[in-house]
Each structure stands twice: as structure tokens, then as C-alpha cells.
Scaffold this motif. Structure first.
Motif, PDB file in Angstrom:
ATOM      1  N   VAL A 279      15.433  -1.969  -6.729  1.00  0.00           N
ATOM      2  CA  VAL A 279      15.296  -0.998  -7.821  1.00  0.00           C
ATOM      3  C   VAL A 279      14.468   0.195  -7.351  1.00  0.00           C
ATOM      4  N   LEU A 280      13.384  -0.068  -6.641  1.00  0.00           N
ATOM      5  CA  LEU A 280      12.580   1.028  -6.095  1.00  0.00           C
ATOM      6  C   LEU A 280      13.390   1.882  -5.138  1.00  0.00           C
ATOM      7  N   TYR A 281      14.163   1.223  -4.298  1.00  0.00           N
ATOM      8  CA  TYR A 281      15.005   1.979  -3.359  1.00  0.00           C
ATOM      9  C   TYR A 281      16.009   2.842  -4.115  1.00  0.00           C
ATOM     10  N   GLY A 282      16.672   2.267  -5.094  1.00  0.00           N
ATOM     11  CA  GLY A 282      17.651   3.015  -5.859  1.00  0.00           C
ATOM     12  C   GLY A 282      17.037   4.192  -6.608  1.00  0.00           C
ATOM     13  N   LYS A 283      15.833   4.004  -7.101  1.00  0.00           N
ATOM     14  CA  LYS A 283      15.168   5.059  -7.856  1.00  0.00           C
ATOM     15  C   LYS A 283      14.678   6.189  -6.960  1.00  0.00           C
ATOM     16  N   HIS A 284      14.251   5.861  -5.754  1.00  0.00           N
ATOM     17  CA  HIS A 284      13.615   6.861  -4.901  1.00  0.00           C
ATOM     18  C   HIS A 284      14.477   7.339  -3.741  1.00  0.00           C
ATOM     19  N   SER A 285      15.620   6.719  -3.514  1.00  0.00           N
ATOM     20  CA  SER A 285      16.539   7.286  -2.525  1.00  0.00           C
ATOM     21  C   SER A 285      17.445   8.225  -3.295  1.00  0.00           C
ATOM     22  N   HIS A 286      17.808   9.290  -2.699  1.00  0.00           N
ATOM     23  CA  HIS A 286      18.628  10.266  -3.399  1.00  0.00           C
ATOM     24  C   HIS A 286      20.073  10.176  -2.944  1.00  0.00           C
ATOM     25  N   LEU A 287      20.442   9.016  -2.442  1.00  0.00           N
ATOM     26  CA  LEU A 287      21.821   8.794  -2.022  1.00  0.00           C
ATOM     27  C   LEU A 287      22.651   8.440  -3.239  1.00  0.00           C
ATOM     28  N   GLY A 288      23.641   9.193  -3.495  1.00  0.00           N
ATOM     29  CA  GLY A 288      24.552   8.868  -4.570  1.00  0.00           C
ATOM     30  C   GLY A 288      24.070   9.252  -5.951  1.00  0.00           C
ATOM     31  N   SER A 289      23.001  10.041  -6.040  1.00  0.00           N
ATOM     32  CA  SER A 289      22.577  10.473  -7.369  1.00  0.00           C
ATOM     33  C   SER A 289      23.598  11.471  -7.905  1.00  0.00           C
ATOM     34  N   PRO A 290      23.743  11.584  -9.210  1.00  0.00           N
ATOM     35  CA  PRO A 290      24.735  12.509  -9.771  1.00  0.00           C
ATOM     36  C   PRO A 290      24.568  13.941  -9.276  1.00  0.00           C
TER      37      PRO A 290
ATOM     38  N   VAL B  57       0.836  -1.203   0.000  1.00  0.00           N
ATOM     39  CA  VAL B  57       0.000   0.000   0.000  1.00  0.00           C
ATOM     40  C   VAL B  57       0.868   1.249   0.000  1.00  0.00           C
ATOM     41  N   CYS B  58       1.910   1.254   0.841  1.00  0.00           N
ATOM     42  CA  CYS B  58       2.821   2.408   0.879  1.00  0.00           C
ATOM     43  C   CYS B  58       3.505   2.615  -0.467  1.00  0.00           C
ATOM     44  N   MET B  59       3.893   1.527  -1.123  1.00  0.00           N
ATOM     45  CA  MET B  59       4.540   1.656  -2.427  1.00  0.00           C
ATOM     46  C   MET B  59       3.570   2.187  -3.474  1.00  0.00           C
ATOM     47  N   LEU B  60       2.338   1.699  -3.456  1.00  0.00           N
ATOM     48  CA  LEU B  60       1.345   2.181  -4.422  1.00  0.00           C
ATOM     49  C   LEU B  60       1.033   3.660  -4.220  1.00  0.00           C
ATOM     50  N   LEU B  61       0.977   4.089  -2.953  1.00  0.00           N
ATOM     51  CA  LEU B  61       0.651   5.477  -2.647  1.00  0.00           C
ATOM     52  C   LEU B  61       1.889   6.371  -2.564  1.00  0.00           C
ATOM     53  N   LYS B  62       3.054   5.774  -2.813  1.00  0.00           N
ATOM     54  CA  LYS B  62       4.330   6.498  -2.783  1.00  0.00           C
ATOM     55  C   LYS B  62       4.572   7.189  -1.444  1.00  0.00           C
ATOM     56  N   ILE B  63       4.309   6.455  -0.378  1.00  0.00           N
ATOM     57  CA  ILE B  63       4.548   6.944   0.977  1.00  0.00           C
ATOM     58  C   ILE B  63       5.889   6.397   1.449  1.00  0.00           C
ATOM     59  N   ARG B  64       6.844   7.294   1.690  1.00  0.00           N
ATOM     60  CA  ARG B  64       8.182   6.915   2.165  1.00  0.00           C
ATOM     61  C   ARG B  64       8.728   5.733   1.367  1.00  0.00           C
TER      62      ARG B  64
ATOM     63  N   ALA C 215      11.407   5.071  -0.402  1.00  0.00           N
ATOM     64  CA  ALA C 215      12.774   4.588  -0.206  1.00  0.00           C
ATOM     65  C   ALA C 215      12.884   3.750   1.068  1.00  0.00           C
ATOM     66  N   GLN C 216      12.327   4.265   2.161  1.00  0.00           N
ATOM     67  CA  GLN C 216      12.414   3.537   3.430  1.00  0.00           C
ATOM     68  C   GLN C 216      11.645   2.229   3.382  1.00  0.00           C
ATOM     69  N   VAL C 217      10.449   2.268   2.817  1.00  0.00           N
ATOM     70  CA  VAL C 217       9.617   1.058   2.752  1.00  0.00           C
ATOM     71  C   VAL C 217      10.283   0.004   1.874  1.00  0.00           C
ATOM     72  N   SER C 218      10.823   0.418   0.739  1.00  0.00           N
ATOM     73  CA  SER C 218      11.451  -0.565  -0.147  1.00  0.00           C
ATOM     74  C   SER C 218      12.721  -1.138   0.471  1.00  0.00           C
ATOM     75  N   LEU C 219      13.474  -0.320   1.200  1.00  0.00           N
ATOM     76  CA  LEU C 219      14.670  -0.843   1.867  1.00  0.00           C
ATOM     77  C   LEU C 219      14.303  -1.830   2.971  1.00  0.00           C
ATOM     78  N   LEU C 220      13.308  -1.498   3.783  1.00  0.00           N
ATOM     79  CA  LEU C 220      12.882  -2.417   4.845  1.00  0.00           C
ATOM     80  C   LEU C 220      12.279  -3.701   4.271  1.00  0.00           C
ATOM     81  N   THR C 221      11.562  -3.582   3.165  1.00  0.00           N
ATOM     82  CA  THR C 221      11.027  -4.770   2.500  1.00  0.00           C
ATOM     83  C   THR C 221      12.173  -5.650   2.006  1.00  0.00           C
ATOM     84  N   THR C 222      13.207  -5.024   1.460  1.00  0.00           N
ATOM     85  CA  THR C 222      14.383  -5.767   1.006  1.00  0.00           C
ATOM     86  C   THR C 222      15.029  -6.519   2.162  1.00  0.00           C
ATOM     87  N   VAL C 223      15.164  -5.860   3.296  1.00  0.00           N
ATOM     88  CA  VAL C 223      15.780  -6.495   4.468  1.00  0.00           C
ATOM     89  C   VAL C 223      14.946  -7.684   4.931  1.00  0.00           C
ATOM     90  N   MET C 224      13.623  -7.492   5.028  1.00  0.00           N
ATOM     91  CA  MET C 224      12.762  -8.583   5.490  1.00  0.00           C
ATOM     92  C   MET C 224      12.787  -9.766   4.526  1.00  0.00           C
TER      93      MET C 224
END
Length: 124
Positions: free
Chosen positions: A95-106, A37-44, A46-55
């Protein structure tokens, strides 16, 4: 949603050494639904996708890889297919985390270099 409909079947996939199987089944199902739901609604996102990756990575290491090693044949439950399916979900979340986290963007690297008084690298 399968965690809720097929809880008894999913419980057979969890190793005996993990206590409270049904708690983990329902908790994981709730977390996955909330993350979706958070991913569909674009709520946080980067954080949600990273935590999903960890789980999902934890479940891959604790459940799916040992099952794939123990039961590699398809007629034994398709454990290898499930392991690859989880890896695909992990890749999607990364991929979602990389796209929506702004860490290391040019742009961030350029602005950080400019703040330090350094010349940013040429675009290439």
C-alpha cells in the motif's frame, strides 16, 4: 527489534538448510529497523517499501509458509498466525509503495497519452 532480543528463539524458527542463522537474524533486524526509519522520515518511500515487500515475501515463502504447513496448530508455535502477520506487513508495504510510487497514477497516464498525441480517457 525482536530479532535482537530473542535471537536464540528466532534461530530455532530458521530451517537447518539455511546457513549462518544468526547472520540472517541480525541482518534482517537491521534492514527492518532501517526500513522503518526511512518510512517514518519519508526517505525514498517507494523504493524502501518495495524492497521491504520483496524481503518479507522471500521470508514468507522460505520460512513462514513451510512452517505453517508443518506446524498448523496454535500449540505448536502459532506458525499460521505468524504467516498471516507477515502477509499483513507485506500488504502494508505494498500500500505504501502504491501510494508513493507514481507509476500508473491517473495523472501520469494522462500526460503520457498527451505526449503521444492521443486523447486521454475520460475521468470515470
Amino acid at each position: 527489534v525482536d530479532h535482537f532480543y530473542y535471537a536464540a528463539t528466532v534461530a530455532t524458527l530458521i530451517p537447518r538448510w539455511i546457513p549462518w542463522r544468526y547472520l540472517w537474524i541480525y541482518a534482517t533486524g537491521i534492514i527492518l529497523v532501517c526500513a522503518g526509519v526511512c518510512m517514518l522520515l519519508k526517505i525514498r518511500l517507494a523504493q524502501v517499501s518495495l524492497l521491504t515487500t520483496v524481503m518479507l515475501s522471500a521470508w514468507l515463502i522460505l520460512l513462514h509458509i513451510p512452517q505453517a504447513i508443518h506446524m498448523p496448530r496454535v500449540d505448536q508455535g502459532a506458525a499460521i498466525s505468524r504467516a498471516f502477520e507477515v502477509m499483513a506487513f507485506i500488504g502494508t508495504a505494498l500500500v505504501l509503495y502504491g501510494k508513493h510510487s507514481h507509476l500508473g497514477s491517473p495523472e501520469d497516464l494522462r500526460s503520457a497519452a498527451e505526449k503521444r498525441g492521443q486523447t486521454p480517457l475520460a475521468a470515470g
